[in-house]
Design a protein around this motif. Structure first.
Motif, mmCIF file in Angstrom:
data_model
loop_
_atom_site.group_PDB
_atom_site.id
_atom_site.type_symbol
_atom_site.label_atom_id
_atom_site.label_comp_id
_atom_site.label_asym_id
_atom_site.label_seq_id
_atom_site.Cartn_x
_atom_site.Cartn_y
_atom_site.Cartn_z
ATOM 1 N N ASP A 528 0.831 -1.204 0.000
ATOM 2 C CA ASP A 528 0.000 0.000 0.000
ATOM 3 C C ASP A 528 0.865 1.252 0.000
ATOM 4 N N LEU A 557 -1.972 3.830 -0.237
ATOM 5 C CA LEU A 557 -1.991 4.970 0.672
ATOM 6 C C LEU A 557 -2.173 6.301 -0.051
ATOM 7 N N GLY A 560 -5.708 6.804 -0.386
ATOM 8 C CA GLY A 560 -6.489 6.545 0.819
ATOM 9 C C GLY A 560 -7.125 5.182 0.909
ATOM 10 N N SER A 561 -6.853 4.301 -0.067
ATOM 11 C CA SER A 561 -7.432 2.957 0.014
ATOM 12 C C SER A 561 -6.622 1.987 -0.837
ATOM 13 N N TYR A 564 -5.781 -1.690 2.742
ATOM 14 C CA TYR A 564 -6.343 -1.050 3.924
ATOM 15 C C TYR A 564 -7.117 0.202 3.516
ATOM 16 N N ASP A 565 -7.907 0.746 4.447
ATOM 17 C CA ASP A 565 -8.472 2.089 4.320
ATOM 18 C C ASP A 565 -7.613 3.025 5.175
ATOM 19 N N TYR A 566 -7.485 4.293 4.738
ATOM 20 C CA TYR A 566 -6.637 5.255 5.439
ATOM 21 C C TYR A 566 -7.417 6.523 5.739
ATOM 22 N N ASP A 567 -7.157 7.084 6.943
ATOM 23 C CA ASP A 567 -7.796 8.360 7.252
ATOM 24 C C ASP A 567 -6.933 9.494 6.713
ATOM 25 N N GLY A 570 -3.267 9.408 7.281
ATOM 26 C CA GLY A 570 -2.528 8.250 6.782
ATOM 27 C C GLY A 570 -2.556 7.052 7.702
ATOM 28 N N LYS A 571 -3.374 7.098 8.754
ATOM 29 C CA LYS A 571 -3.477 5.954 9.652
ATOM 30 C C LYS A 571 -4.339 4.884 9.014
ATOM 31 N N ARG A 572 -3.843 3.663 9.007
ATOM 32 C CA ARG A 572 -4.560 2.599 8.302
ATOM 33 C C ARG A 572 -5.468 1.822 9.246
ATOM 34 N N ARG A 573 -6.486 1.211 8.641
ATOM 35 C CA ARG A 573 -7.404 0.345 9.381
ATOM 36 C C ARG A 573 -7.889 -0.746 8.422
#
Length: 703
Positions: A528, A557, A560-561, A564-567, A570-573
Motif C-alpha cells: 500500500d 496509501l 487513501g485505500s 487497507y483504508d486510510y484516514d 494516513g493511519k490505516r485500518r
C-alpha cells in the motif's frame, strides 16, 4: 624505558610515567594488552620518580575496547576489572590521553583515570548496544555520574560516537590539547595537576548527577515511551536503561553487580549472538573465496552514468558524495535537466536537515557534468548503464559502448532481474562487464548486489568491491540468476501470501504476524505504501487480489485505500472492501476458507524463503549463508536481532523446518519440495552456519 611486554611499555619524562600501548591495528584490549597494563600500572605506581601517570596509545587510536573475537570465550589473563582496580589503587594522578576513537571498554578504562585529555579530532562512544550488549566494565555506573542520566541514556542506547569537543562540553573529557601534540599536551597537563596539587574525585564518589535523576524518577518511563518504536524487539536498549536505573537507585557496588547480571543475560541470549554474527557477516562479504586479496584493482577516477530518468541520478550521487567526478548521459536534454534537478533537490533536503553545508553541496554539484552524446564515456574508467529495465534497450546500449569506451573500462549494468550474460554477449569484452543492483533510492540504500557474469574478470570484481566500500555501500557478490538473492527469496513469500489469503487469512492477520516477528511492516502495508500500481514492483505484486483492488481504483496509501483504508492522517485500518474482494475471489475458486493460526502464517511466509536460500547456496549463487543474511538485513528489513533468515533457520532447527516443508508438500504440493541442501544438512546434523557446506554439497553431487 621499561618494556613490560610486546605491546606495553613504561617511560619517565619530567617526573611523569608514560604507559604506552602499541597493539595494532586498533589497540583492542586483548589478553596481552590487559596483562601489560596491569604490570605497567604497578611499575609506574611504585616508581618514586613518577609523580603522575599518563596512559597513551600509539597508532591510529586510543583503546577501542575488548577484542570482539574474545567475547563469550574463557578468560585469558587478567580481566578488565582487574585492570581498573589496579588503576583505582594508584594514589598518583592518572591522565588518559585520547586520540582517534575511545570506544566501549577502552573508554571505560579511561573513566577510571582521574582526568581525560584529548585531541580535537578524537571521538568517543559505547557501541556495545549494536552487538546486543551493554558496557560490562562499569560504564553504565560511571557514565551517568559524570554526564548525567539523560545523556548516559542517549549514549548507551544509541551507540553513537561524539566528538572530543562535545565530550568536553558534557564533562566526559577535561581538556583538549593541540592536534599532533598529544603526548606533550598530556605531560603538560599532568605537570600542572602535580604543581597545583589537584586531585580529582573518584567517579564512584560523585552523586550530584544521580541525585538530580532521583528527584525526577519519571525520566526512565519517558525515555522508554519516546524511543519505543526505535527499540522495538531489541533486548539490549532496555538492559542498558535498567543498568542506568541501578546506578541511580543502588550503591555503586550493587550497581556493578546488576550491570554484570544484565551483561551476562545479554551475552548468553540469542539476540547478542545474532548481532555479533551479523557484525562479522557484513565484514566478510567483501571477501570472495576465489579472488585473492592481492588481486589487482583498477583505478577509478571518473564515472559515466547512462540514463537520467530512473535510478541514474541516485547512482551518480554515490560517487559525487565521495569526490569522484561523474558524467551523466542521456539523449533527452529534458531528462538530463530533470535528473540534475533531482540531485539538487536531494542535496537541499539534506542541507535543511543539517547534514550538508552549502559549500559541500557546491563541491559535489561541481563534480557533475552532463551530456547528450554517448561518446562522452571515452574518459571514464567505469560506465554504469541505468536505462529502463528492458533487455533490448540495455543490449543496444552495450553494443554501442563496446565501440566507444576505452579498452579496460569497466562496463556495468544496473539491473535487478535481467541476465547480465546476455547483456555482456553484446560486447567483445565480456570480461569487463558486471552487474550492479542499486536499491532504490540508489543514493540512500546501504546494500549493493554485485552481479558476477560467467566471464566477468577477477580484477573487475575486486575493483567494484573496493569501490562499493568507498561509496559507503556493503557490496555482496552474487552470481548471475533471475531475482538475484533477495528478490528471488521474497518471491517465494509473495506466492504464499496469495494462497494464505484465499485459504482463510486476511491482509492484517498476515501483516500483524510479520510485524510481530520484527519486520518494519507487513507485506500488504508495504505494498500500500509503495502503491499497488507501481510498475517497479513488477510481477511480484501481480495477484488476483491486487488486480481486483487496482481495477476498483484502490491503489494504496496515496489515494487513501488499497488493502487497507486510510484516514486523512494516513493511519490505516482494516478494509471491509478488501476483505470482501478476498472472500469473493476465494468463492470463485471454490476454496473453503478456514481459520489459520499465527504459527502457520509465519511458517508458510518464512520457511519457503529459507528453502529458496538453500537452493541459492546449492547453485553457488551466493558464496556463503552469511552473505544471504547480510542482503536481508541491509535491504529487506530483516530484524538484526534475529541474525538473518539462514542464521534464524539454524536457531529454529533445520530438522524442524525440513519436517514442516515435507508436511506442507503433502498438503499443498510441489512448491514446498525441500531443497537438496536442506535435506543434506539435516542428514549430516549440520547447519547453514557451517562455512564448508558448499564444498560438502559439491563433493556429494560429484559422487
Amino acid at each position: 624505558m621499561d618494556i613490560i611486554n610486546a605491546v606495553v611499555d613504561v617511560s619517565i619524562e619530567r617526573n611523569v610515567a608514560i604507559v604506552t600501548v602499541d597493539s595494532p591495528p586498533v589497540n583492542a584490549l586483548s589478553a596481552d594488552v590487559r596483562t601489560g597494563l596491569v604490570n605497567a600500572f604497578r611499575r609506574a605506581s611504585a616508581d618514586p620518580e613518577a609523580q603522575a601517570i599518563v596512559l597513551i596509545c600509539k597508532g591510529k587510536t586510543f583503546l577501542v575496547g575488548v577484542d570482539i573475537t574474545e567475547i563469550g570465550k574463557p578468560l585469558v589473563g587478567p580481566s578488565v576489572r582487574e585492570v581498573q582496580e589496579t588503576l583505582e589503587r594508584i594514589s598518583k594522578p592518572v591522565i588518559a590521553a585520547i586520540h582517534g576513537t575511545a570506544l566501549g571498554t577502552g573508554l571505560e578504562i579511561a573513566l577510571v583515570a582521574d582526568f581525560r585529555v584529548a585531541v580535537p579530532s578524537a571521538k568517543a562512544g559505547w557501541p556495545e548496544v549494536n552487538i546486543g550488549l551493554l558496557p560490562g566494565a562499569g560504564g553504565t555506573q560511571r557514565l551517568p555520574r559524570i554526564v548525567g542520566v539523560e545523556r548516559a541514556l542517549d549514549l548507551l542506547t544509541t551507540g553513537r560516537h561524539i566528538s572530543a569537543k562535545t565530550a568536553v562540553a558534557m564533562g566526559l573529557f577535561d581538556e583538549l590539547v593541540d592536534e599532533g601534540s598529544l603526548r606533550g599536551g598530556a605531560i603538560a597537563f599532568a605537570k600542572r595537576m602535580i604543581d597545583e596539587g589537584v586531585k580529582a574525585a573518584r567517579l564512584t564518589d560523585l552523586n550530584d548527577k544521580l541525585e538530580e535523576a532521583r528527584q525526577r524518577p519519571e525520566i526512565f518511563l519517558e525515555y522508554r515511551e519516546e524511543n519505543a518504536r526505535r527499540f522495538r524487539g531489541f533486548d539490549a536498549p532496555e538492559a542498558n536503561i535498567k543498568a542506568i536505573e541501578a546506578a541511580v537507585n543502588l550503591s555503586f557496588e550493587e550497581g556493578l553487580d546488576e550491570e554484570r547480571r544484565l551483561f551476562r543475560m545479554l551475552l548468553n541470549g540469542t539476540q547478542s549472538k545474532a548481532q555479533r554474527y551479523a557484525f562479522f557477516a557484513e565484514r566478510k562479504v567483501a571477501t570472495v573465496p576465489d579472488i585473492p586479496d592481492r588481486t589487482e584493482r583498477r583505478k577509478i577516477e571518473h564515472v559515466g552514468v547512462i540514463g537520467a530518468e530512473t535510478t541514474g541520478p541516485g547512482i551518480a550521487m554515490n560517487f559525487l558524495n565521495v569526490g569522484i567526478p561523474v558524467t551523466m548521459i542521456d539523449t533527452d536534454q529534458m531528462a538530463l535537466r530533470k535528473g540534475c534537478a533531482a540531485i539538487q533537490r536531494s542535496y537541499e533536503i539534506a542541507a535543511k536537515k543539517g547534514q550538508l553545508t552549502q559549500q559541500e553541496i557546491n563541491r559535489r554539484i561541481n563534480l557533475l557534468n552532463t551530456s547528450t552524446k554517448l561518446d562522452s564515456v571515452s574518459g571514464c574508467e567505469l560506465v554504469i548503464e541505468a536505462v529502463s529495465e528492458r533487455l533490448d534497450l540495455k543490449v543496444d546500449v552495450f553494443r554501442k559502448l563496446d565501440n566507444l569506451a576505452t579498452p579496460g573500462t569497466i562496463l556495468a549494468t544496473s539491473i535487478s532481474s535481467l541476465d547480465v550474460d546476455e547483456i555482456a554477449a553484446a560486447t567483445s569484452r565480456a570480461q569487463d562487464v558486471i552487474g550492479l543492483h542499486f536499491f532504490s533510492p540508489a543514493n540512500d540504500r546501504g546494500l549493493l548486489e554485485v552481479i558476477r557474469g560467467s566471464e566477468t574478470g577477477a580484477t573487475v570484481v575486486a575493483t567494484v568491491i573496493e569501490l562499493g566500500k568507498k561509496i559507503r555501500k556493503v557490496p555482496v557478490v552474487v552470481k548471475n540468476c533471475s531475482g538475484l538473492v533477495g528478490d528471488r527469496m521474497l518471491a517465494q513469500q509473495t506466492l504464499e501470501l496469495q494462497n494464505l489469503l484465499f485459504e482463510g487469512a486476511l491482509p492484517w492477520d498476515i501483516d500483524r504476524v510479520i510485524y510481530d516477528f520484527g519486520m518494519p511492516m507487513g507485506p500488504f502495508a508495504r505494498r500500500d505504501l509503495a502503491g499497488l500500481d507501481d510498475v517497479d514492483q513488477g510481477a511480484a505484486v501481480a495477484s488476483p487480489v491486487c488486480e481486483a483492488l487496482c481495477a476498483m481504483g484502490r491503489v494504496g496509501l496515496k489515494i487513501g485505500s488499497g488493502y487497507y483504508d486510510y484516514d486523512h492522517n494516513g493511519k490505516r485500518r482494516p478494509s471491509a472492501v478488501a476483505e470482501r474482494v478476498v472472500r469473493d475471489l476465494a468463492l470463485d475458486r471454490q476454496i473453503t476458507r478456514r481459520s489459520i493460526s499465527n504459527q502457520e502464517i509465519l511458517e508458510r511466509c518464512l520457511y519457503p524463503m529459507i528453502n529458496e536460500g538453500a537452493k541459492i547456496l546449492e547453485e553457488g549463487i551466493a558464496a556463503r549463508a552469511s552473505d544471504i543474511d547480510t542482503v536481508w538485513i541491509k535491504r529487506y528489513g530483516w530484524p538484526l536481532y534475529r541474525g538473518g533468515p539462514m542464521f534464524w533457520a539454524d536457531l529454529v532447527g533445520l530438522e524442524v523446518i525440513l519436517a514442516k516443508m515435507r508436511e506442507f508438500e503433502r498438503r499443498y504440493g510441489e512448491r514446498f519440495k525441500p531443497a537438496a541442501l536442506l535435506e543434506y544438512l539435516v542428514s549430516e546434523g549440520r547447519g547453514f552456519m557451517d562455512e564448508v557446506i558448499n564444498e560438502a554439497v559439491s563433493d556429494e553431487s560429484s559422487q
